[in-house]
Design an enzyme around this catalytic site. Structure first.
Site, PDB file in Angstrom:
ATOM      1  N   SER A 151       0.863  -1.186   0.000  1.00  0.00           N
ATOM      2  CA  SER A 151       0.000   0.000   0.000  1.00  0.00           C
ATOM      3  C   SER A 151       0.895   1.229   0.000  1.00  0.00           C
ATOM      4  O   SER A 151       2.095   1.138   0.283  1.00  0.00           O
ATOM      5  CB  SER A 151      -0.851  -0.019   1.278  1.00  0.00           C
ATOM      6  OG  SER A 151      -1.475   1.206   1.487  1.00  0.00           O
ATOM      7  N   TYR A 176      -1.664  -0.971  10.499  1.00  0.00           N
ATOM      8  CA  TYR A 176      -1.818  -1.247   9.066  1.00  0.00           C
ATOM      9  C   TYR A 176      -0.534  -0.857   8.325  1.00  0.00           C
ATOM     10  O   TYR A 176      -0.028  -1.625   7.490  1.00  0.00           O
ATOM     11  CB  TYR A 176      -3.022  -0.489   8.514  1.00  0.00           C
ATOM     12  CG  TYR A 176      -3.304  -0.744   7.042  1.00  0.00           C
ATOM     13  CD1 TYR A 176      -3.967  -1.892   6.628  1.00  0.00           C
ATOM     14  CD2 TYR A 176      -2.911   0.166   6.063  1.00  0.00           C
ATOM     15  CE1 TYR A 176      -4.230  -2.127   5.279  1.00  0.00           C
ATOM     16  CE2 TYR A 176      -3.165  -0.055   4.715  1.00  0.00           C
ATOM     17  CZ  TYR A 176      -3.827  -1.199   4.326  1.00  0.00           C
ATOM     18  OH  TYR A 176      -4.075  -1.429   2.987  1.00  0.00           O
TER      19      TYR A 176
HETATM   20  N1  LIG Z   1      -8.868  -0.379  -1.193  1.00  0.00           N
HETATM   21  C1  LIG Z   1      -7.791   0.398  -0.988  1.00  0.00           C
HETATM   22  O1  LIG Z   1      -7.878   1.650  -0.962  1.00  0.00           O
HETATM   23  C2  LIG Z   1      -6.431  -0.223  -0.797  1.00  0.00           C
HETATM   24  C3  LIG Z   1      -5.319   0.617  -0.745  1.00  0.00           C
HETATM   25  C4  LIG Z   1      -4.083   0.050  -0.534  1.00  0.00           C
HETATM   26  C5  LIG Z   1      -3.932  -1.321  -0.416  1.00  0.00           C
HETATM   27  N2  LIG Z   1      -5.034  -2.105  -0.476  1.00  0.00           N
HETATM   28  C6  LIG Z   1      -4.854  -3.551  -0.287  1.00  0.00           C
HETATM   29  O2  LIG Z   1      -5.445  -4.252  -1.355  1.00  0.00           O
HETATM   30  C7  LIG Z   1      -5.954  -5.496  -0.904  1.00  0.00           C
HETATM   31  C8  LIG Z   1      -7.410  -5.661  -1.334  1.00  0.00           C
HETATM   32  O3  LIG Z   1      -8.153  -4.585  -0.805  1.00  0.00           O
HETATM   33  P1  LIG Z   1      -9.688  -4.375  -1.140  1.00  0.00           P
HETATM   34  O4  LIG Z   1      -9.951  -2.933  -0.959  1.00  0.00           O
HETATM   35  O5  LIG Z   1     -10.023  -5.014  -2.415  1.00  0.00           O
HETATM   36  O6  LIG Z   1     -10.367  -5.159   0.078  1.00  0.00           O
HETATM   37  P2  LIG Z   1     -11.877  -5.672   0.216  1.00  0.00           P
HETATM   38  O7  LIG Z   1     -12.244  -5.479   1.650  1.00  0.00           O
HETATM   39  O8  LIG Z   1     -12.741  -5.080  -0.826  1.00  0.00           O
HETATM   40  O9  LIG Z   1     -11.759  -7.234  -0.094  1.00  0.00           O
HETATM   41  C9  LIG Z   1     -10.970  -8.060   0.728  1.00  0.00           C
HETATM   42  C10 LIG Z   1     -11.392  -9.501   0.534  1.00  0.00           C
HETATM   43  O10 LIG Z   1     -10.538 -10.297   1.374  1.00  0.00           O
HETATM   44  C11 LIG Z   1     -11.345 -11.283   2.008  1.00  0.00           C
HETATM   45  N3  LIG Z   1     -10.720 -11.709   3.265  1.00  0.00           N
HETATM   46  C12 LIG Z   1     -10.602 -10.997   4.414  1.00  0.00           C
HETATM   47  N4  LIG Z   1     -10.051 -11.745   5.358  1.00  0.00           N
HETATM   48  C13 LIG Z   1      -9.771 -12.956   4.821  1.00  0.00           C
HETATM   49  C14 LIG Z   1      -9.194 -14.146   5.307  1.00  0.00           C
HETATM   50  N5  LIG Z   1      -8.778 -14.242   6.574  1.00  0.00           N
HETATM   51  N6  LIG Z   1      -9.084 -15.197   4.485  1.00  0.00           N
HETATM   52  C15 LIG Z   1      -9.503 -15.115   3.192  1.00  0.00           C
HETATM   53  N7  LIG Z   1     -10.075 -14.015   2.679  1.00  0.00           N
HETATM   54  C16 LIG Z   1     -10.196 -12.937   3.470  1.00  0.00           C
HETATM   55  C17 LIG Z   1     -12.679 -10.589   2.260  1.00  0.00           C
HETATM   56  O11 LIG Z   1     -13.707 -11.514   2.484  1.00  0.00           O
HETATM   57  C18 LIG Z   1     -12.835  -9.786   0.974  1.00  0.00           C
HETATM   58  O12 LIG Z   1     -13.512 -10.525  -0.009  1.00  0.00           O
HETATM   59  C19 LIG Z   1      -5.741  -5.516   0.608  1.00  0.00           C
HETATM   60  O13 LIG Z   1      -4.570  -6.226   0.921  1.00  0.00           O
HETATM   61  C20 LIG Z   1      -5.575  -4.060   0.958  1.00  0.00           C
HETATM   62  O14 LIG Z   1      -4.816  -3.851   2.136  1.00  0.00           O
HETATM   63  C21 LIG Z   1      -6.286  -1.601  -0.681  1.00  0.00           C
END
Ligand SMILES: NC(=O)c1ccc[n+]([C@@H]2O[C@H](COP(=O)([O-])OP(=O)(O)OC[C@H]3O[C@@H](n4cnc5c(N)ncnc54)[C@H](O)[C@@H]3O)[C@@H](O)[C@H]2O)c1
Length: 313
Positions: A185, A198
């Site tokens: 991130s 985080y």
């Molecule tokens: N959305 C953002 O702004 C952003 C920014 C920087 C980094 N990220 C990173 O990108 C990745 C995806 O983010 P997102 O926004 O799509 O998240 P999201 O919350 O939309 O989706 C996350 C998915 O992970 C699944 N999940 C959670 N815990 C789990 C577990 N223990 N086992 C299996 N599955 C599990 C959830 O059920 C969900 O379907 C993450 O690692 C997040 O930290 C996101």
């Protein structure tokens, strides 16, 4: 006797100077190669024969990546803790005539991840692209975060990366073929208020990927056939970031999940080692922000006033 040692020392000194000069040449070659790849990116590789396992495919960026890899002909292994939303993703892929298999798994559970690897290999085949995407982001001041919340965050955001690597890397090493993708991130490149654990977890992801690259490259078996890509998104509109604070919206806007997935799949196909979403942020943070003295970077960040505000779950 003394003359002998003098000669040996001179020989060692000369060889050290040559080694140093050769290293300088190689460092400069790699810098020029990096710049050249920025100007003329390599052709995207074909992934149609790959088996792509993505964690967290039930929602957000994971779902969008699954759809895109499937459109390129890859076989997708959808893994999520939420069986219902995961099934929805697989159905979306199948509606487009793509190939998808679903597995419910809590990636924090090492034994479950090992079982998953055994099952996927038996039922579908060897995973050749592993995307460690599942992640959570509690957003409040450190002192308001409970022990349980922090441990869960580290289990999902950090440890799950290690469990899946231990489960899927051996078959990639046996074939010297594969690609590992990790979701860090912007919070893994700079400190952000309300995201202390985080940020720590996302710095850890970058550390894991960097150390893994060194371990694979240093190995006498020379695992150059296994590629590594670390993605550092800024803010993607998936709902993960519940209260984004953006002062200059034209410069730094929320990215749509599909747009983010397009950029990630493209980076993977071009074997990019590390990038941001959007990519231009990577250069400004890594090569400008991170070179500033800490307090100067802090003043700059205060002006930009970008981050996430605390929220109740
Ligand atoms: N959305 C953002 O702004 C952003 C920014 C920087 C980094 N990220 C990173 O990108 C990745 C995806 O983010 P997102 O926004 O799509 O998240 P999201 O919350 O939309 O989706 C996350 C998915 O992970 C699944 N999940 C959670 N815990 C789990 C577990 N223990 N086992 C299996 N599955 C599990 C959830 O059920 C969900 O379907 C993450 O690692 C997040 O930290 C996101």
């Amino acid at each position: 006797m003394n003359l002998f040692y003098l000669r040996v020392n001179i020989q060692e000194a000369i060889s050290l100077v040559f080694e140093f000069l050769w290293t300088l040449i190689k460092v400069n070659y790699e810098i020029l190669r990096g710049i050249w790849k920025m100007i003329v990116p390599p052709e995207p590789k074909d992934v149609s024969n790959e088996i792509v396992l993505i964690t967290g495919t039930g929602h957000g960026i994971g779902r969008e990546m699954a759809l895109r890899f499937a459109r390129l002909g890859a076989t997708i292994i959808c893994v999520d803790i939420n069986a219902t939303t995961n099934e929805e993703t697989a159905n979306l892929i199948k509606q487009e005539k793509g190939k998808a298999h679903t597995y419910q798994c809590d990636v924090t559970n090492r034994a479950a991840v090992m079982q998953l690897a055994e099952k996927v290999t038996r039922e579908v085949g060897d995973v050749s692209i592993l995307v460690n995407n599942a992640g959570i982001m509690p957003c409040k001041p450190l002192l308001e975060q409970t022990e349980q919340e922090i441990k869960l965050l580290n289990d999902i955001n950090i440890n799950a990366n290690l469990w899946t690597l231990q489960a899927f890397l051996p078959s990639m090493m046996a074939r010297n073929h594969g690609h590992i993708v990790a979701m860090s991130s912007m919070a893994g490149m700079m400190g952000i208020r309300n995201l202390v654990p985080y940020c720590g977890s996302k710095y850890a992801v970058r550390g894991i990927m960097e150390a893994l690259a060194v371990e694979l490259w240093d190995d006498p078996k020379d695992y150059k056939g296994i590629k590594l890509t670390t993605i550092c998104p800024y803010m993607v509109d998936t709902g993960l970031c519940k209260k984004p604070r953006i002062r200059f919206e034209n410069l730094m806007k929320l990215v749509a999940p599909g747009e983010a997935a397009d950029m990630i799949v493209d980076a993977v196909r071009r074997d990019v080692i590390e990038t941001s979403i959007p990519p231009e942020l990577h250069y400004s943070i890594r090569y400008i922000h991170n070179l500033l003295p800490f307090r100067a970077a802090y003043v700059w960040n205060t002006f930009l006033n970008t981050g996430v505000d605390a929220h109740e779950d």
